[in-house]
Design a protein around this motif. Structure first.
Motif, PDB file in Angstrom:
ATOM      1  N   SER A   1      48.971  39.201  37.698  1.00  0.00           N
ATOM      2  CA  SER A   1      47.598  38.650  37.386  1.00  0.00           C
ATOM      3  C   SER A   1      47.822  37.137  37.321  1.00  0.00           C
ATOM      4  CB  SER A   1      47.238  39.254  35.921  1.00  0.00           C
ATOM      5  OG  SER A   1      47.077  40.452  35.813  1.00  0.00           O
ATOM      6  N   ASN A   2      48.543  36.796  36.535  1.00  0.00           N
ATOM      7  CA  ASN A   2      48.706  35.296  36.440  1.00  0.00           C
ATOM      8  C   ASN A   2      48.914  34.516  37.888  1.00  0.00           C
ATOM      9  OD1 ASN A   2      48.199  34.171  33.683  1.00  0.00           O
ATOM     10  ND2 ASN A   2      49.918  35.726  33.109  1.00  0.00           N
ATOM     11  N   ASP A   3      49.775  35.138  38.700  1.00  0.00           N
ATOM     12  CA  ASP A   3      49.905  34.450  39.878  1.00  0.00           C
ATOM     13  C   ASP A   3      48.766  34.507  41.061  1.00  0.00           C
ATOM     14  OD1 ASP A   3      53.226  34.161  40.189  1.00  0.00           O
ATOM     15  OD2 ASP A   3      52.696  36.193  39.185  1.00  0.00           O
ATOM     16  N   LEU A   4      48.062  35.592  40.570  1.00  0.00           N
ATOM     17  CA  LEU A   4      46.641  35.744  41.347  1.00  0.00           C
ATOM     18  C   LEU A   4      45.721  34.696  40.797  1.00  0.00           C
ATOM     19  CD1 LEU A   4      46.256  39.459  41.473  1.00  0.00           C
ATOM     20  CD2 LEU A   4      46.695  38.106  43.417  1.00  0.00           C
TER      21      LEU A   4
ATOM     22  N   LEU B   1      39.808  45.022  30.552  1.00  0.00           N
ATOM     23  CA  LEU B   1      39.430  46.175  29.367  1.00  0.00           C
ATOM     24  C   LEU B   1      40.736  46.554  28.695  1.00  0.00           C
ATOM     25  CD1 LEU B   1      37.199  49.613  30.189  1.00  0.00           C
ATOM     26  CD2 LEU B   1      39.511  49.386  29.000  1.00  0.00           C
ATOM     27  N   GLY B   2      40.715  46.622  27.403  1.00  0.00           N
ATOM     28  CA  GLY B   2      41.784  46.953  26.606  1.00  0.00           C
ATOM     29  C   GLY B   2      42.905  45.995  26.470  1.00  0.00           C
ATOM     30  N   SER B   3      42.594  44.741  26.541  1.00  0.00           N
ATOM     31  CA  SER B   3      43.638  43.414  26.183  1.00  0.00           C
ATOM     32  C   SER B   3      42.950  42.375  25.947  1.00  0.00           C
ATOM     33  CB  SER B   3      44.544  43.640  27.352  1.00  0.00           C
ATOM     34  OG  SER B   3      44.136  43.002  28.689  1.00  0.00           O
ATOM     35  N   ASP B   4      43.610  41.250  25.767  1.00  0.00           N
ATOM     36  CA  ASP B   4      42.903  40.041  25.486  1.00  0.00           C
ATOM     37  C   ASP B   4      43.914  39.031  26.227  1.00  0.00           C
ATOM     38  OD1 ASP B   4      41.617  38.037  24.331  1.00  0.00           O
ATOM     39  OD2 ASP B   4      42.573  38.232  22.378  1.00  0.00           O
ATOM     40  N   PRO B   5      43.778  38.813  27.670  1.00  0.00           N
ATOM     41  CA  PRO B   5      44.082  37.646  28.331  1.00  0.00           C
ATOM     42  C   PRO B   5      44.119  36.357  27.827  1.00  0.00           C
ATOM     43  CG  PRO B   5      42.872  38.693  29.502  1.00  0.00           C
ATOM     44  CD  PRO B   5      42.713  39.542  28.467  1.00  0.00           C
ATOM     45  N   GLY B   6      42.735  36.167  27.170  1.00  0.00           N
ATOM     46  CA  GLY B   6      42.438  34.878  26.768  1.00  0.00           C
ATOM     47  C   GLY B   6      43.158  34.365  25.600  1.00  0.00           C
ATOM     48  N   ALA B   7      44.072  35.297  24.867  1.00  0.00           N
ATOM     49  CA  ALA B   7      44.846  35.029  23.806  1.00  0.00           C
ATOM     50  C   ALA B   7      46.099  34.705  24.315  1.00  0.00           C
ATOM     51  CB  ALA B   7      44.507  35.780  22.845  1.00  0.00           C
ATOM     52  N   HIS B   8      46.487  35.464  25.356  1.00  0.00           N
ATOM     53  CA  HIS B   8      47.944  35.492  25.683  1.00  0.00           C
ATOM     54  C   HIS B   8      48.325  34.987  26.937  1.00  0.00           C
ATOM     55  CE1 HIS B   8      47.240  38.825  22.641  1.00  0.00           C
ATOM     56  NE2 HIS B   8      48.193  38.132  22.228  1.00  0.00           N
ATOM     57  N   PHE B   9      47.233  34.533  27.946  1.00  0.00           N
ATOM     58  CA  PHE B   9      47.592  34.139  29.416  1.00  0.00           C
ATOM     59  C   PHE B   9      47.966  32.598  29.234  1.00  0.00           C
ATOM     60  CE2 PHE B   9      46.262  37.216  32.695  1.00  0.00           C
ATOM     61  CZ  PHE B   9      46.935  38.174  32.253  1.00  0.00           C
ATOM     62  N   PRO B  10      48.436  31.779  29.905  1.00  0.00           N
ATOM     63  CA  PRO B  10      48.558  30.475  30.184  1.00  0.00           C
ATOM     64  C   PRO B  10      46.926  29.874  30.126  1.00  0.00           C
ATOM     65  CG  PRO B  10      50.025  31.460  31.895  1.00  0.00           C
ATOM     66  CD  PRO B  10      49.476  32.536  31.069  1.00  0.00           C
ATOM     67  N   VAL B  11      47.035  28.677  29.494  1.00  0.00           N
ATOM     68  CA  VAL B  11      45.839  28.058  29.456  1.00  0.00           C
ATOM     69  C   VAL B  11      44.965  28.195  30.873  1.00  0.00           C
ATOM     70  CG1 VAL B  11      46.325  25.864  29.321  1.00  0.00           C
ATOM     71  CG2 VAL B  11      44.199  26.542  28.447  1.00  0.00           C
ATOM     72  N   GLY B  12      45.772  27.793  32.090  1.00  0.00           N
ATOM     73  CA  GLY B  12      45.343  27.557  33.388  1.00  0.00           C
ATOM     74  C   GLY B  12      44.793  28.719  33.884  1.00  0.00           C
TER      75      GLY B  12
ATOM     76  N   LYS C   1      41.351  29.531  32.179  1.00  0.00           N
ATOM     77  CA  LYS C   1      40.448  28.660  32.907  1.00  0.00           C
ATOM     78  C   LYS C   1      39.567  29.193  34.080  1.00  0.00           C
ATOM     79  CE  LYS C   1      41.932  23.887  30.994  1.00  0.00           C
ATOM     80  NZ  LYS C   1      42.455  22.720  31.176  1.00  0.00           N
ATOM     81  N   LYS C   2      40.760  29.648  34.749  1.00  0.00           N
ATOM     82  CA  LYS C   2      40.290  30.380  35.933  1.00  0.00           C
ATOM     83  C   LYS C   2      39.069  31.471  35.483  1.00  0.00           C
ATOM     84  CE  LYS C   2      42.112  27.920  38.791  1.00  0.00           C
ATOM     85  NZ  LYS C   2      43.537  27.913  39.335  1.00  0.00           N
ATOM     86  N   ILE C   3      39.624  32.375  34.696  1.00  0.00           N
ATOM     87  CA  ILE C   3      38.764  33.368  34.228  1.00  0.00           C
ATOM     88  C   ILE C   3      37.280  32.826  33.949  1.00  0.00           C
ATOM     89  CG2 ILE C   3      38.144  35.357  32.493  1.00  0.00           C
ATOM     90  CD1 ILE C   3      41.370  35.432  32.390  1.00  0.00           C
ATOM     91  N   ALA C   4      37.279  31.890  32.953  1.00  0.00           N
ATOM     92  CA  ALA C   4      36.117  31.054  32.564  1.00  0.00           C
ATOM     93  C   ALA C   4      35.203  30.550  33.695  1.00  0.00           C
ATOM     94  CB  ALA C   4      36.507  29.801  31.472  1.00  0.00           C
ATOM     95  N   GLN C   5      35.711  30.290  34.884  1.00  0.00           N
ATOM     96  CA  GLN C   5      35.102  29.722  36.160  1.00  0.00           C
ATOM     97  C   GLN C   5      34.425  30.812  36.789  1.00  0.00           C
ATOM     98  OE1 GLN C   5      38.161  27.594  38.005  1.00  0.00           O
ATOM     99  NE2 GLN C   5      38.057  25.943  36.103  1.00  0.00           N
TER     100      GLN C   5
END
Lengths: 573, 438
Positions: free
Chosen positions: B330-333, B345-356, B359-363
């Motif tokens: 995921s993070n590499d992609l 679904l069923g997890s919280d990358p917003g809390a656990h992924f690097p902020v970079g 930010k991509k998810i938000a865009q």
């Protein structure tokens, strides 16, 4: 429901004594019927083709926790072995441990309708059923393992057959299991301490019971219950040079028993993957190792209450997996490849190791020979079934290749002369060189459908084209009159069924999979008398030693077995 | 008189305790109390009853405000998002049932998604190590009944898996371990003096990031070879003594957590930890078990295993399953801008992924399916609240030792609320229509 009439094919149905005759085969309302009973059938022209009942696999590892460990820990098994979905088919992948979808498609392409998952750890029954649920097309059942179960060990130490039977009945119901499997009796429990039971008289640590008592007691309990399938054993010291005597010791335990069941089953013991249990000598070296298949099969020929399957080595890279935990540890030291192991509380264990049966080595070639010999020495092919113990001795997709070797001495000689590096040595140390028998199509039908159906207690449903049986028919593009010159045609034909009709539905049409069928999960519901002692023992073990509660152990039919086929057995007396 | 529901399974961590008892109000609608659970587990049940719970999908507006939409609209947005994307990322799958995971897989297959679960940021390195060297393991009951040497390496169950030690590893009196904790020697390997470490018979307080060296030193010690005076800050005498204690036990188990999976060395740390376990099996019996986090992260690896052959980092974009962690993770992609839509679904990358990555998810066009408002739901365009699996709907989950247990429904979800499975089924149906595959 659609009616089918398969015309002009060469039909092989040992149950009805049809041996290559051109007989019309008819299906109506999902069942076999007489040809005169169909009115407006869809006609399938099988001119120049072979017609048989759909195949029945008595023993394969195609669903469950150890299979999935094999898939997940071998990404390399998918390399160059994946295919995109098309039409109704989803994407598929894997060679020795295919995904559940590829498993179903493979069986369909090989003209099979039923497969028995040969070892289900009871605590993981839910997992096994989840995979079975997601495997379309083929009907399946699963055999829970009992040979190292603490309840069984404790009851059989005291020879308490009735209590063992009550426990078996309870566990089959809880796990939605089909019958009694026994893997390395006592040895896998010993493996809980890093030890093993290598003969039938070695004592299991702490439990103070022997493999002989376990095998004997499980046969007795199986017959007490009158289960459809007999006791299904993988004996001690699998794969060890010199183990044939232990195999004979195990088989002779059956002499004390006769079959008691309402399913037409005539055997009390099924020895699985006999190939791995027929070794003489003291090491794997060519100067010591020798085949003892003749000695073992001659014994089986001399009795009438034992069946077996072959477990033919197919000389591939594959993934071995078994509830024989200590064997896999041993194997990992032989090839130094990765080793996975899971010991299951109170019940069993398992191990998984990739393996390469290299045709350039003596031992792999000798194992290949022993497997075929097991099939070629049999006098009654209704008691010897063709398997590769998939994926242990070879991948599932190699069944047709094994048929080729069994049906063609030319194909075997070609292997010995041109493919195996030590062909001459193998001829010297094994019996393969002195056998010119070629399995006929009639015998093939016995060894891949009629026989396994009978020993599974499913002869009233599968294995024949007799009126009233399930409408499961396979048509292969093999002409027994003109295709006999080239053994390769056997391998091609039995891996590429032209038609498969399953439960009256056309699954394979002109070589293409066109329907995902309506697969069923078979399990056995055995009724026994109320047994407060066993009930108390079960409650006590769950309260003190299991890590799931008794109420959370049950495999709920509604969820995991969405299309069940329940065989009821009444053992109340 | 409260109604008590027994044998309830806790849908929080990989320990998957199944002996919870839940007291309900007379009408069976309200959870009053949760017995036997740890604080975290109990809170999960009680939180489902929060009065301010979001019960309908919300779409983010241009001005950043949220507007309630219907489930049908949410299905439509989600299906279109997945179908329109060239390479959607479908991430999460660790806090839901196996049935939902299976349905999600079918969607991912049809739309050609990259699918990943939370292992990608926790035990993914373990899965890679298992592919390298295998894994000699055992069920937790086997450990409770037999283990007399217990090692916690880079994990802190006292806080992360609060009932692990009491149910399985240290305190239970098993069949062959009748004296409970007195039957066992407890080792903790951790640079921190955690609450778990304080309980240990032996705390090997190694230098941070030197796990590989210490594990290697134990292998050396097991072979009776010479060690330098200190390895990873631990004196050699203590390493020899540790090796000897582990070897002399009847059954040794190593539990390990993210202290080793995500410190320097990553999968190589696990490779050698497994190698130590293999070595120990030449002398005694030994097993190694990862301390999986989410209650069904293990299950998502299992489902993908039998459907596709790989436990995480699935790339289905070519029509067949490919697997290449570091590329299809995921993070590499996200960091490489390779995906053009995000489904969680069923997890919280917003809390656990690097902020970079966040930010991509938000865009990107994005949807978050989650009972809670989370950092992920906050950055997504659409938030679809669903029923709590294990509280308001049952379904199968796999414990950290791969044992499957069916979670139980205890109470009804708020009226009109969909479950994960129901929502995914609707999306699947709509995706098939949009793809012309219905």
């Amino acid at each position: 429901m659609t009616e089918y009439l398969i015309k002009n094919g060469f039909v092989y149905d040992p149950i009805q004594g049809i041996n290559g005759d051109k007989v019309d085969v008819a299906i109506k309302d999902g069942k076999m019927v007489d040809a005169g009973d169909v009115t407006k059938p869809t006609i399938i022209d099988a001119t120049g083709m072979t017609v048989m009942a759909a195949g029945v696999d008595v023993h394969a590892h195609v669903a469950g926790p150890k299979v999935n460990v094999g898939r997940n820990f071998r990404p390399e098994d998918k390399l160059f072995n994946a295919a995109a979905g098309s039409g109704l088919k989803r994407m598929e992948g894997g060679f020795s441990v295919p995904t559940v979808l590829r498993t179903a498609y493979l069986y369909a392409r090989m003209g099979f309708g039923f497969s028995m998952e040969a070892a289900m750890p009871p605590l993981y029954a839910r997992h096994t059923h989840e995979e079975i649920r997601d495997t379309p097309i083929i009907d399946q059942g699963a055999l829970p393992v009992f040979g190292n179960n603490w309840f069984v060990l404790e009851y059989l130490k005291e020879n308490e057959i009735e209590n063992t039977a009550a426990y078996i009945a309870w566990l089959l119901n809880q796990t939605k299991g089909f019958g009694v499997k026994c893997v390395n009796p006592g040895g896998t429990e010993s493996w809980g301490w890093g030890m093993n039971c290598e003969t039938v008289d070695d004592v299991v640590p702490y439990f103070d019971v022997t493999p002989r008592q376990i095998v004997s007691g499980l046969i007795a309990a199986n017959e007490y219950l009158g289960l459809p399938h007999c006791m299904h054993v993988h004996g001690n010291s699998l794969g060890e040079p010199g183990n044939y005597e232990i195999t004979l010791d195990t088989l002779k335990i059956a002499e004390d028993y006769s079959p008691q069941n309402d399913f037409g089953r005539e055997v009390v013991l099924h020895n699985t993957h006999l190939q791995f249990h027929c070794y003489g000598g003291e090491s794997y070296a060519s100067k010591s190792f020798e085949s003892k298949s003749k000695e073992v099969v001659e014994y089986i020929n001399s009795v009438d209450n034992i069946s077996y399957d072959l477990g033919v080595v197919t000389l591939d890279e594959t993934t071995t997996m078994t509830a024989d935990g200590p064997f896999e540890h041993h194997l990992s030291h032989m090839n130094n490849l990765k080793w996975a192991n899971t010991d299951v509380e109170l019940e069993t264990g398992s191990g998984i190791v990739p393996f390469i049966y290299n045709p350039k080595t003596f031992i792999a070639g000798a194992q290949w020979a022993v497997g075929l010999e097991c099939g070629l020495f049999i006098k009654d092919p209704m008691r010897a079934y063709i398997t590769t113990d998939a994926p242990n001795a070879g991948p599932l997709c190699r069944y047709p290749r094994v048929y080729k070797w069994l049906m063609s001495a030319k194909a075997r000689d070609d292997m010995l002369d041109n493919t195996l590096k030590y062909g001459d040595k193998i001829r010297e140390r094994c019996y393969i060189g002195e056998i010119d028998r070629e399995i006929s199509l009639y015998e093939l039908a016995m060894m891949t459908r009629a026989g396994p159906a009978k020993t599974l207690g499913l002869g009233h449903m599968f294995g024949s084209l007799k009126a009233g049986l399930e409408g499961d028919v396979a048509v292969y593009p093999y002409n027994p009159e003109t295709d006999t010159d080239d053994p390769e045609k056997i391998e091609y034909a039995f891996g590429n069924a032209a038609y498969l009709i399953k439960g009256g539905r056309m699954i394979v049409k002109e070589g293409e999979i066109v329907d995902m069928g309506n697969k069923r999960t078979f399990w056995v519901d055995a009724k026994v008398n109320e047994n407060p002692m066993v009930e108390r023992d079960i409650a006590e073990k769950f309260r003190r030693y299991y890590t799931v509660t008794q109420n959370n152990y049950t495999v709920e039919g509604h969820h995991f077995v969405p299309n069940p086929y329940v065989i009821e057995v009444d053992a109340t007396r | 008189m409260a109604k008590i529901v027994t044998d309830v399974v806790c849908p929080f961590c990989g320990t998957l305790c199944d002996d919870l008892e839940v007291a309900l109000s007379d009408d069976g609608e309200e959870i009053l109390e949760v017995y036997n659970a740890c604080t975290i587990g109990a809170t999960k049940f009680l939180h489902s009853q929060a009065k301010d719970r979001v019960t309908r999908p919300q779409m983010k507006q241009e001005d950043g405000s949220w507007k309630e939409v219907t489930y049908d609209e949410a299905v439509e947005y989600t299906a279109n998002l997945l179908v329109d994307a060239k390479k959607p990322l479908m991430y999460g799958w660790s806090s839901t049932s196996c049935t939902a995971q299976g349905t999600g897989s079918e969607i991912g297959e049809i739309v050609g998604a990259c699918m990943d679960n939370t292992a990608t940021v926790c035990h993914g390195s373990t899965l890679i190590a298992v592919q390298d060297v295998g894994v000699p393991s055992a069920t937790l009951g086997e450990i409770a009944n037999r283990a007399d040497r217990v090692v916690f390496w880079g994990c802190n169950p006292a806080h992360a898996h609060p009932r692990h030690m009491s149910r399985y590893s240290i305190f239970p009196r098993g069949f062959f371990t009748g004296k409970g904790s007195k039957s066992r020697k407890m080792f903790v390997v951790d640079p921190r003096n955690t609450d778990t470490a304080k309980m240990a018979d032996v705390h090997l307080q190694l230098e941070q990031g030197h796990d590989y060296e210490l594990l290697s030193a134990i292998r050396v010690a097991l072979r009776g070879e010479a060690l330098p005076d200190f390895v990873a800050g631990i004196p050699k005498e203590q390493i020899y003594e540790t090796a000897e204690t582990l070897r002399s036990g009847r059954f040794t188990v190593i539990f390990f957590g993210m202290g080793v999976t995500h410190s320097l060395g990553k999968n190589h740390n696990i490779d050698i930890a497994i190698a130590v376990t293999r070595d120990l099996n030449d002398y005694t019996k030994a097993a190694i078990v990862p301390m999986r986090g989410h209650y069904n992260v293990t299950g998502s690896g299992q489902v993908w295993g039998w459907q596709f052959g790989f436990p995480f980092c699935l790339d289905l974009t070519r029509g067949f399953a490919r697997y290449n962690p570091g590329d299809s993770s995921s993070n590499d992609l996200l960091i490489r801008d390779e995906v053009d839509a995000v489904f969680v679904l069923g997890s919280d990358p917003g809390a656990h992924f690097p902020v970079g990555s966040v930010k991509k998810i938000a865009q990107l066009p994005s949807v978050c399916i989650d009972p809670h408002i989370t950092p992920t739901s906050a950055v997504s365009k659409l938030h679809v609240p669903v029923a709590f699996v294990g509280v308001e709907v049952g379904g199968c989950a796999y414990r950290m030792d791969n044992v499957p247990i069916e979670t139980r429904k205890v109470v009804e979800p708020p009226e009109g609320m969909l479950t994960d499975e129901e929502f995914l089924q609707k999306v699947l149906t709509r995706v098939r229509e949009l793809k012309g595959a219905a």
